[in-house]
Design a protein around this motif. Structure first.
Motif, PDB file in Angstrom:
ATOM      1  N   GLN A   1       0.824  -1.209   0.000  1.00 32.36           N
ATOM      2  CA  GLN A   1       0.000   0.000   0.000  1.00 32.36           C
ATOM      3  C   GLN A   1       0.858   1.259   0.000  1.00 32.36           C
ATOM      4  OE1 GLN A   1      -3.993   0.311   1.696  1.00 32.36           O
ATOM      5  NE2 GLN A   1      -3.350  -1.246   3.160  1.00 32.36           N
ATOM      6  N   GLY A   2       1.937   1.248   0.773  1.00 32.01           N
ATOM      7  CA  GLY A   2       2.833   2.401   0.788  1.00 32.01           C
ATOM      8  C   GLY A   2       3.464   2.649  -0.569  1.00 32.01           C
ATOM      9  N   VAL A   3       3.882   1.583  -1.230  1.00 33.85           N
ATOM     10  CA  VAL A   3       4.487   1.725  -2.557  1.00 33.85           C
ATOM     11  C   VAL A   3       3.456   2.191  -3.582  1.00 33.85           C
ATOM     12  CG1 VAL A   3       5.612   0.459  -4.438  1.00 33.85           C
ATOM     13  CG2 VAL A   3       6.331   0.085  -2.064  1.00 33.85           C
ATOM     14  N   LEU A   4       2.232   1.710  -3.479  1.00 27.11           N
ATOM     15  CA  LEU A   4       1.171   2.175  -4.381  1.00 27.11           C
ATOM     16  C   LEU A   4       0.876   3.656  -4.160  1.00 27.11           C
ATOM     17  CD1 LEU A   4      -1.252  -0.870  -4.215  1.00 27.11           C
ATOM     18  CD2 LEU A   4       0.183  -0.206  -6.156  1.00 27.11           C
ATOM     19  N   ASP A   5       0.876   4.088  -2.915  1.00 22.98           N
ATOM     20  CA  ASP A   5       0.696   5.512  -2.635  1.00 22.98           C
ATOM     21  C   ASP A   5       1.819   6.322  -3.276  1.00 22.98           C
ATOM     22  OD1 ASP A   5      -1.601   5.013  -1.181  1.00 22.98           O
ATOM     23  OD2 ASP A   5      -0.598   5.069   0.762  1.00 22.98           O
ATOM     24  N   ALA A   6       3.035   5.799  -3.207  1.00 23.24           N
ATOM     25  CA  ALA A   6       4.177   6.480  -3.824  1.00 23.24           C
ATOM     26  C   ALA A   6       4.028   6.537  -5.337  1.00 23.24           C
ATOM     27  CB  ALA A   6       5.468   5.770  -3.434  1.00 23.24           C
ATOM     28  N   ARG A   7       3.599   5.410  -5.904  1.00 23.08           N
ATOM     29  CA  ARG A   7       3.362   5.377  -7.358  1.00 23.08           C
ATOM     30  C   ARG A   7       2.363   6.443  -7.776  1.00 23.08           C
ATOM     31  NH1 ARG A   7      -0.362   0.686  -9.717  1.00 23.08           N
ATOM     32  NH2 ARG A   7      -1.833   2.004  -8.554  1.00 23.08           N
ATOM     33  N   ASP A   8       1.265   6.522  -7.034  1.00 28.06           N
ATOM     34  CA  ASP A   8       0.217   7.468  -7.387  1.00 28.06           C
ATOM     35  C   ASP A   8       0.674   8.915  -7.184  1.00 28.06           C
ATOM     36  OD1 ASP A   8      -1.294   5.263  -7.960  1.00 28.06           O
ATOM     37  OD2 ASP A   8      -2.546   5.390  -6.174  1.00 28.06           O
ATOM     38  N   ALA A   9       1.444   9.150  -6.127  1.00 33.86           N
ATOM     39  CA  ALA A   9       1.948  10.504  -5.875  1.00 33.86           C
ATOM     40  C   ALA A   9       2.876  10.953  -6.995  1.00 33.86           C
ATOM     41  CB  ALA A   9       2.665  10.555  -4.530  1.00 33.86           C
ATOM     42  N   LEU A  10       3.724  10.043  -7.453  1.00 37.83           N
ATOM     43  CA  LEU A  10       4.653  10.406  -8.525  1.00 37.83           C
ATOM     44  C   LEU A  10       3.924  10.553  -9.850  1.00 37.83           C
ATOM     45  CD1 LEU A  10       7.674  10.977  -8.868  1.00 37.83           C
ATOM     46  CD2 LEU A  10       7.963   8.592  -9.556  1.00 37.83           C
ATOM     47  N   ALA A  11       2.925   9.699 -10.083  1.00 36.80           N
ATOM     48  CA  ALA A  11       2.167   9.776 -11.328  1.00 36.80           C
ATOM     49  C   ALA A  11       1.407  11.089 -11.445  1.00 36.80           C
ATOM     50  CB  ALA A  11       1.202   8.597 -11.421  1.00 36.80           C
ATOM     51  N   ALA A  12       1.071  11.684 -10.312  1.00 36.07           N
ATOM     52  CA  ALA A  12       0.314  12.938 -10.323  1.00 36.07           C
ATOM     53  C   ALA A  12       1.172  14.148 -10.673  1.00 36.07           C
ATOM     54  CB  ALA A  12      -0.344  13.165  -8.957  1.00 36.07           C
ATOM     55  N   GLN A  13       2.486  13.948 -10.722  1.00 32.78           N
ATOM     56  CA  GLN A  13       3.377  15.072 -11.021  1.00 32.78           C
ATOM     57  C   GLN A  13       3.520  15.240 -12.531  1.00 32.78           C
ATOM     58  OE1 GLN A  13       4.186  16.835  -8.289  1.00 32.78           O
ATOM     59  NE2 GLN A  13       2.962  15.189  -7.378  1.00 32.78           N
ATOM     60  N   ASP A  14       3.343  16.455 -12.985  1.00 35.11           N
ATOM     61  CA  ASP A  14       3.474  16.760 -14.406  1.00 35.11           C
ATOM     62  C   ASP A  14       4.219  18.084 -14.518  1.00 35.11           C
ATOM     63  OD1 ASP A  14       3.255  16.302 -17.056  1.00 35.11           O
ATOM     64  OD2 ASP A  14       1.115  16.719 -17.227  1.00 35.11           O
ATOM     65  N   LEU A  15       5.507  18.026 -14.324  1.00 42.27           N
ATOM     66  CA  LEU A  15       6.318  19.241 -14.250  1.00 42.27           C
ATOM     67  C   LEU A  15       6.195  20.068 -15.525  1.00 42.27           C
ATOM     68  CD1 LEU A  15       9.473  17.637 -12.616  1.00 42.27           C
ATOM     69  CD2 LEU A  15       7.998  19.353 -11.553  1.00 42.27           C
ATOM     70  N   PRO A  16       5.865  21.358 -15.410  1.00 43.22           N
ATOM     71  CA  PRO A  16       5.621  22.178 -16.592  1.00 43.22           C
ATOM     72  C   PRO A  16       6.820  23.038 -16.984  1.00 43.22           C
ATOM     73  CG  PRO A  16       4.796  23.307 -14.661  1.00 43.22           C
ATOM     74  CD  PRO A  16       5.455  22.039 -14.167  1.00 43.22           C
ATOM     75  N   ILE A  17       6.727  23.628 -18.143  1.00 49.29           N
ATOM     76  CA  ILE A  17       7.713  24.601 -18.589  1.00 49.29           C
ATOM     77  C   ILE A  17       7.622  25.836 -17.700  1.00 49.29           C
ATOM     78  CG2 ILE A  17       6.203  25.794 -20.250  1.00 49.29           C
ATOM     79  CD1 ILE A  17       8.680  25.864 -22.140  1.00 49.29           C
ATOM     80  N   GLN A  18       8.746  26.545 -17.560  1.00 49.64           N
ATOM     81  CA  GLN A  18       8.761  27.777 -16.768  1.00 49.64           C
ATOM     82  C   GLN A  18       9.483  28.848 -17.579  1.00 49.64           C
ATOM     83  OE1 GLN A  18       8.634  30.791 -15.058  1.00 49.64           O
ATOM     84  NE2 GLN A  18      10.763  30.305 -14.576  1.00 49.64           N
ATOM     85  N   ILE A  19       8.733  29.632 -18.301  1.00 49.50           N
ATOM     86  CA  ILE A  19       9.294  30.761 -19.069  1.00 49.50           C
ATOM     87  C   ILE A  19       8.430  31.981 -18.815  1.00 49.50           C
ATOM     88  CG2 ILE A  19       9.663  31.717 -21.367  1.00 49.50           C
ATOM     89  CD1 ILE A  19      10.564  28.999 -22.303  1.00 49.50           C
ATOM     90  N   GLY A  20       9.064  33.032 -18.335  1.00 52.02           N
ATOM     91  CA  GLY A  20       8.320  34.259 -18.050  1.00 52.02           C
ATOM     92  C   GLY A  20       9.074  35.535 -18.352  1.00 52.02           C
ATOM     93  N   GLY A  21      10.334  35.377 -18.815  1.00 51.95           N
ATOM     94  CA  GLY A  21      11.122  36.578 -19.041  1.00 51.95           C
ATOM     95  C   GLY A  21      11.675  37.125 -17.737  1.00 51.95           C
ATOM     96  N   ALA A  22      12.190  38.332 -17.776  1.00 48.21           N
ATOM     97  CA  ALA A  22      12.958  38.879 -16.669  1.00 48.21           C
ATOM     98  C   ALA A  22      12.197  38.944 -15.356  1.00 48.21           C
ATOM     99  CB  ALA A  22      13.464  40.277 -17.034  1.00 48.21           C
ATOM    100  N   ALA A  23      10.904  39.214 -15.401  1.00 43.84           N
ATOM    101  CA  ALA A  23      10.140  39.355 -14.157  1.00 43.84           C
ATOM    102  C   ALA A  23       8.815  38.614 -14.197  1.00 43.84           C
ATOM    103  CB  ALA A  23       9.901  40.829 -13.852  1.00 43.84           C
ATOM    104  N   GLY A  24       8.717  37.611 -15.060  1.00 45.67           N
ATOM    105  CA  GLY A  24       7.514  36.791 -15.105  1.00 45.67           C
ATOM    106  C   GLY A  24       6.352  37.390 -15.870  1.00 45.67           C
TER     107      GLY A  24
END
Length: 404
Positions: free
Chosen positions: A175-198
């Motif tokens: 169960q702990g490993v499944l929780d870890a799997r689900d927590a990692l699967a929920a991550q969808d790291l996005p691009i970060q571009i905003g120029g000098a001050a966002g």
């Protein structure tokens, strides 16, 4: 990259190394230049197909910058990074010196390149961790089913509690490993571009309108295979959530390692690793080394994630003075160590050996005291195992599901 004081570090191979970071930074610069070219905002005297990052969208016709700088430049880049406080500044200078193309880094700021580069590095680490989680889940599911009828002592607060089965104990690990799997699967790291001050001010000036500036970001995101998101210069939740998911992994693995370490004590003798480690002085010892190293990672991970939360809480203005900078090495260390621990846990579980005879003997020796709760509720012809089989079946069904 190797770390003499973090045994097993070589399991992470090229993930999260300086070379990997440099490659990621070059991918970001190249993808942005490709987007500028795609939208008719730059010209090159030697245009060539720009290769997309693996798992990305279609490439765009633009110069490829990745061949202009390589690992031989790392020492100089590391030295020169001190002057401006980050490695992107000397990298851009080097690219402009060596590239036969204009508009390199035009519209970007150092944070855009470094944040998005780190996202690419973390994405690669996450992919490796997911593979090891899948191996762990398969091994745990098999163990839980095989030992659903292997009776043993349940322990609470270090003392004998009531009878249980090793299959149910493994189900708790699962169960702990499944929780870890689900927590990692929920991550969808996005691009970060905003120029000098966002605000995308420079990209808007280059592109001629806010809408076209956002198209530049979207094109770059597609080339890198990243989700689109508005600038998050000082809103660091994407990184703290990712760090928390990594700690969810090491928490689950640490629990498993702790139980194995207890069960592998000679006076208990219910569990053993498939291959124990030796001693420099005592040839009789077979140390549960994998469990020791996994526990080490589980102890070290939470403070690293805490550093990222402190940095997020301490962020100020449109680019923090120090709290942004502390994220980089912290993220790299946490991700790489999690990769290592994930691999070690997969090996631990695929090689783990249980001793049902020893478990049964310990349970027999614990009687009649261990049956006290059962006697409290009256005599029964059935083993005092409650809904053990139903719980195991439910968790095995969850394990068979695809992560969200």
């Amino acid at each position: 990259m190797s770390d003499l004081l973090w045994p097993g570090d070589t399991r992470a191979a090229g993930l999260c190394t300086d070379e990997a970071v440099l490659t990621a930074l070059l991918h970001v610069e190249s993808a942005w230049l490709a987007a500028l070219h795609h939208h008719g905002l730059t010209a090159s005297s030697s245009a060539s197909p720009h290769p997309a990052v693996p798992g990305s969208g279609p490439p765009h016709l633009a110069p490829d910058l990745s061949d202009l700088v390589d690992s031989r430049d790392l020492a100089d880049l590391a030295r020169d990074a001190e002057e401006g406080g980050n490695p992107v500044i000397p990298l851009v200078k080097l690219l402009k010196k060596r590239a036969d193309v204009g508009n390199i880094h035009a519209g970007l700021t150092s944070q855009d390149v470094l944040d998005t580069g780190l996202v690419l590095v973390l994405r690669d680490a996450a992919a490796r961790i997911r593979e090891d989680l899948a191996t762990q889940i398969e091994a745990l599911a098999a163990l839980a089913d095989r030992h659903r009828g292997t009776d043993m002592v349940a322990r609470t607060l270090t003392q004998h509690a009531i009878p249980t089965t090793f299959g149910l104990k493994v189900t708790g690990w699962l169960q702990g490993v499944l929780d870890a799997r689900d927590a990692l699967a929920a991550q969808d790291l996005p691009i970060q571009i905003g120029g000098a001050a966002g605000s995308l001010a420079a990209p808007t000036a280059l592109a001629g309108s806010p809408a076209k500036a956002r198209e530049l970001v979207a094109t770059t995101a597609a080339t890198l295979g990243l989700p689109m998101r508005e600038p998050w210069h000082t809103s660091r939740a994407p990184l703290t959530r990712f760090a928390d998911a990594l700690v969810t992994c090491t928490d689950a693995w640490g629990k498993i390692a702790n139980d194995v370490l207890v069960g592998a004590r000679p006076e208990i003798g219910e569990l053993r690793e498939g291959r124990g480690g030796g001693s420099s002085a005592m040839p009789n010892k077979q140390n549960p080394v994998l469990s020791v190293l996994i526990r080490r990672a589980a102890l070290a991970a939470p403070p690293l994630a805490a550093t990222l939360h402190i940095a997020a809480a301490d962020a100020v203005d449109e680019r923090p003075d120090g709290s942004w900078h502390v994220e980089w090495a912290t993220l790299r260390t946490l991700a790489r160590r999690t990769v290592v621990a994930g691999s070690q846990t997969a090996d631990l579980l695929t090689g783990l050996r249980a001793d049902p005879v020893r478990m049964a003997s310990t349970l027999a020796e614990a009687r009649p005291g261990i049956d006290a709760e059962q006697r409290r509720y009256g005599p029964s012809d059935r083993p005092y195992l409650g809904a053990t089989d139903e719980i195991i079946d439910a968790v095995l069904a969850r394990a068979a599901e695809k992560p969200c």
